[in-house]
Design an enzyme around this catalytic site. Sequence first.
Site, PDB file in Angstrom:
ATOM      1  N   CYS A   2     -21.193   4.173  -8.869  1.00 17.45           N
ATOM      2  CA  CYS A   2     -21.956   4.473  -7.489  1.00 17.45           C
ATOM      3  C   CYS A   2     -22.834   3.279  -7.178  1.00 17.45           C
ATOM      4  CB  CYS A   2     -22.870   5.681  -7.834  1.00 17.45           C
ATOM      5  SG  CYS A   2     -21.849   7.194  -8.389  1.00 17.45           S
ATOM      6  N   ARG A  27     -19.489   0.137  -3.193  1.00 14.67           N
ATOM      7  CA  ARG A  27     -19.291   0.812  -4.770  1.00 14.67           C
ATOM      8  C   ARG A  27     -18.963   2.392  -4.713  1.00 14.67           C
ATOM      9  NH1 ARG A  27     -22.021  -2.419  -8.395  1.00 14.67           N
ATOM     10  NH2 ARG A  27     -22.380  -0.473  -9.691  1.00 14.67           N
ATOM     11  N   TRP A  80     -19.766   7.631  -5.796  1.00 19.60           N
ATOM     12  CA  TRP A  80     -18.180   7.612  -6.127  1.00 19.60           C
ATOM     13  C   TRP A  80     -18.070   8.597  -7.440  1.00 19.60           C
ATOM     14  CZ3 TRP A  80     -14.359   6.500  -9.520  1.00 19.60           C
ATOM     15  CH2 TRP A  80     -13.126   6.468  -8.924  1.00 19.60           C
ATOM     16  N   ASN A 106     -26.241   6.205 -11.484  1.00 19.72           N
ATOM     17  CA  ASN A 106     -24.900   5.845 -11.352  1.00 19.72           C
ATOM     18  C   ASN A 106     -24.469   5.698 -13.041  1.00 19.72           C
ATOM     19  OD1 ASN A 106     -22.730   4.092 -11.403  1.00 19.72           O
ATOM     20  ND2 ASN A 106     -23.751   2.281 -11.396  1.00 19.72           N
ATOM     21  N   GLY A 107     -23.296   6.238 -13.474  1.00 20.48           N
ATOM     22  CA  GLY A 107     -23.009   6.246 -14.763  1.00 20.48           C
ATOM     23  C   GLY A 107     -22.394   7.426 -15.065  1.00 20.48           C
ATOM     24  N   GLU A 489       6.394  -4.774 -12.062  1.00 19.57           N
ATOM     25  CA  GLU A 489       5.108  -4.649 -11.616  1.00 19.57           C
ATOM     26  C   GLU A 489       4.679  -6.357 -11.347  1.00 19.57           C
ATOM     27  OE1 GLU A 489       2.407  -3.208 -10.539  1.00 19.57           O
ATOM     28  OE2 GLU A 489       0.853  -4.550 -10.834  1.00 19.57           O
ATOM     29  N   LYS A 493       3.509  -7.770  -7.666  1.00 16.88           N
ATOM     30  CA  LYS A 493       2.330  -8.434  -7.391  1.00 16.88           C
ATOM     31  C   LYS A 493       2.282  -9.576  -6.468  1.00 16.88           C
ATOM     32  CE  LYS A 493       0.040  -5.935  -7.891  1.00 16.88           C
ATOM     33  NZ  LYS A 493      -0.421  -4.707  -8.166  1.00 16.88           N
ATOM     34  N   GLU A 496       3.584  -8.951  -3.071  1.00 17.18           N
ATOM     35  CA  GLU A 496       2.607  -8.738  -1.853  1.00 17.18           C
ATOM     36  C   GLU A 496       1.426  -9.586  -1.744  1.00 17.18           C
ATOM     37  OE1 GLU A 496       0.999  -4.719  -2.840  1.00 17.18           O
ATOM     38  OE2 GLU A 496       0.556  -5.184  -5.107  1.00 17.18           O
ATOM     39  N   HIS A 512      23.771  -9.657 -16.729  1.00 10.56           N
ATOM     40  CA  HIS A 512      25.032  -8.954 -15.919  1.00 10.56           C
ATOM     41  C   HIS A 512      24.953  -9.230 -14.409  1.00 10.56           C
ATOM     42  CE1 HIS A 512      26.069  -6.690 -19.315  1.00 10.56           C
ATOM     43  NE2 HIS A 512      24.818  -6.477 -19.542  1.00 10.56           N
ATOM     44  N   LYS A 611      -4.377   0.060   1.543  1.00 14.01           N
ATOM     45  CA  LYS A 611      -4.475   0.378   0.422  1.00 14.01           C
ATOM     46  C   LYS A 611      -4.215   1.786  -0.159  1.00 14.01           C
ATOM     47  CE  LYS A 611      -6.767  -0.016  -3.560  1.00 14.01           C
ATOM     48  NZ  LYS A 611      -6.042  -0.756  -4.514  1.00 14.01           N
TER      49      LYS A 611
HETATM   50  O1  M6R Z   1      -2.760   5.095  -4.574  1.00 15.47           O
HETATM   51  P1  M6R Z   1      -1.593   5.148  -5.249  1.00 15.47           P
HETATM   52  O2  M6R Z   1      -1.650   4.707  -6.370  1.00 15.47           O
HETATM   53  O3  M6R Z   1      -0.909   6.426  -5.164  1.00 15.47           O
HETATM   54  O4  M6R Z   1      -0.711   4.100  -4.337  1.00 15.47           O
HETATM   55  C1  M6R Z   1       0.649   3.963  -4.707  1.00 15.47           C
HETATM   56  C2  M6R Z   1       1.221   2.596  -4.355  1.00 15.47           C
HETATM   57  O5  M6R Z   1       1.077   2.417  -2.927  1.00 15.47           O
HETATM   58  C3  M6R Z   1       0.409   1.303  -4.762  1.00 15.47           C
HETATM   59  O6  M6R Z   1       0.452   1.168  -6.176  1.00 15.47           O
HETATM   60  C4  M6R Z   1       1.042  -0.108  -4.297  1.00 15.47           C
HETATM   61  O7  M6R Z   1       2.172  -0.312  -4.859  1.00 15.47           O
HETATM   62  C5  M6R Z   1      -0.050  -1.340  -4.398  1.00 15.47           C
HETATM   63  N1  M6R Z   1      -0.260  -1.989  -3.460  1.00 15.47           N
HETATM   64  C6  M6R Z   1       0.482  -2.217  -5.791  1.00 15.47           C
HETATM   65  O8  M6R Z   1      -0.440  -3.019  -5.946  1.00 15.47           O
END
Ligand code: M6R
Length: 616
Positions: A2, A27, A80, A106-107, A489, A493, A496, A512, A611
């Site tokens: 927060c 925050r 938060w 905050n905490g 993963e 990363k 994206e 394969h 996001k």
């Molecule tokens: O908010 P969520 O964890 O449900 O989101 C899921 C995915 O949309 C999210 O992890 C997405 O793949 C990210 N951009 C990965 O970095």
Amino acid sequence: MCGIIGYIGNKPALNIALDGLKRLEYRGYDSSGILVLDNKNSENGGKYNVFKSVGKIKNLETEIADSVVAGTIAIGHTRWATHGKPSINNSHPHSDCKKNIWIAHNGIIENYKTLKKHLEEQGHRFFSETDSEVLAHLIEEFFSHNENLEESVRLALKLVKGTYGLAVVSVKEPDKIIVARSGSPLVLGVGQNENFVASDVSAILNYTKKVVYLDDNEIAVISGSDFTIKDLNNEPRKKEIQLIEWTIEESQKKGFPHFMLKEIFEQPESIENSLRGRLIVEDGLAKLGGLENVTEELRNIERIIIVGCGTAAYAGRVGEYMLEEYAGIPVEVEIGSEFRYRKPIIDKKTAVLAISQSGETADTLEALREAKRKGALTLGIVNVVGSTIARETVAGVYNHAGPEIGVASTKALTSQLSVLALLTLFLGRQRNMSLTMGKRIAEELKEIPQKIKIILKQNGTIKKIAKKYKNSKNFLYLGRKYNYSIALEGALKLKEISYIHAEGYSAGEMKHGPIALIDKNFPSLFIAPRDSVYEKIMNGMEEIKARGGKIIAIATRGDKKIARLADDVIYIPKTLEMLTPILSVIPLQLFAYYMGVSKGIDVDKPRNLAKSVTVE
Ligand code: M6R
């Protein structure tokens, strides 16, 4: 996470506090509030005004609208949520029973339930569901005996377990703000006939560049003209005033150029927060308050289906391996968008566990609703408190990783993995996991934040490696067993953040098909810690080498063999095999970050992404 702001001086404090909260909004913005106190010497001495609102700071601004409030002392808070949903009642500042003492915190107060019970027995009335409110009542309890605010805060904090950045004011002593810190940041701003306190300097840089950073277990008393700092034993502390040269933007990112990099570097702290109060190392147990109401149902479930999307689904896949190996429960992982449209077989002995940072991802949410309709026990691992998934699941575990601003999931993932390890411990010890194994997992988990700090020290090396490969157009990411999912993963990363094509594959599957792609221009990134599949993955590395492919390897510290095969090696400390993904993913996050930055991409907001994906 927060944000806190405090002002004391001779100017109207309301707008200064509001301005500070706007700068701290990153925050968290579940709710916000400001308490303004009239100075002792003014004609209204000891009067107060309080403003609160749910959601973003602009809502608080609307709430305040044209209010004219003369008071020159204020504390403000942007929340938060961790304990209690986002609501007006749960918004800070919180007060004691008589609305004399007001706090912004905050905490997390870990022992709040015990303290609250004790205070209620003494006749205190609580207005919110938060852990924070106990602080106001605890201070009130001491104040009723000694009538000294500073001493009351000090005595109250001696009883508290957990973390705090705290600001306290009282209508009984309207000439000071008492602030204290343990585990949550606080900085004092030193002005001319005015002083400030904030969770970070961005909130006060408009007014002063002179600051004093508080350290853990310090209490400061701030007046308009002065401040004193002591420790919790009342011993004075001498502190240097520092001059800040950052811009406001730079300071919100704590000096990091992007939120993504800041969040990568926050991981020791965010994992610490995810584990806080949940590990009982000496008994090899995990204590998960959010699962208390379903403890018996969990004892009887025969199967878990984990649902999630993107990175969250990859976390789930690591969870599958953990839970099957150590808790002995059959687990399947499904991406939300598939699960919701097929006809999955589910019964009352099935638990469906949704993993989501935002708690709002439409595909995960609909999968969860489908599971609920079919009678499954629905659980969640969610970061955002009060989000739809958190509300619609029967029980769950919050991540407490703090807000994640960068689009790329980084600290949310490592928190999800840590919580999955806690869940494995929790369910495993309910079933057949031995005390020895429980202790081993708990001990190793506790060490993870420290080990991440060691990896982060290789930031410079990883940056150089990224520079070397920045013109590559394709990558193959390879891992096995626990690190198969981390290969997926790592590739996600890179895609994206840098827009470079990358494929994640099981290292065993590589022969394969994908091996056909390999030549000197198609590098492979191997995740190859010294674990039970190490020798197998080394065979794959030999096969790539034999075809002229370049190799970057993530390896366990001290592994000399790998250095002879790979072109570049990034080392991670040794840990329990099931926990290696929490370490091995860190270099992959940094590698993707530097690849993206080298191409001039806005890594915090890469093209076409959001996001929180709340559409199908
Ligand atoms: O908010 P969520 O964890 O449900 O989101 C899921 C995915 O949309 C999210 O992890 C997405 O793949 C990210 N951009 C990965 O970095």
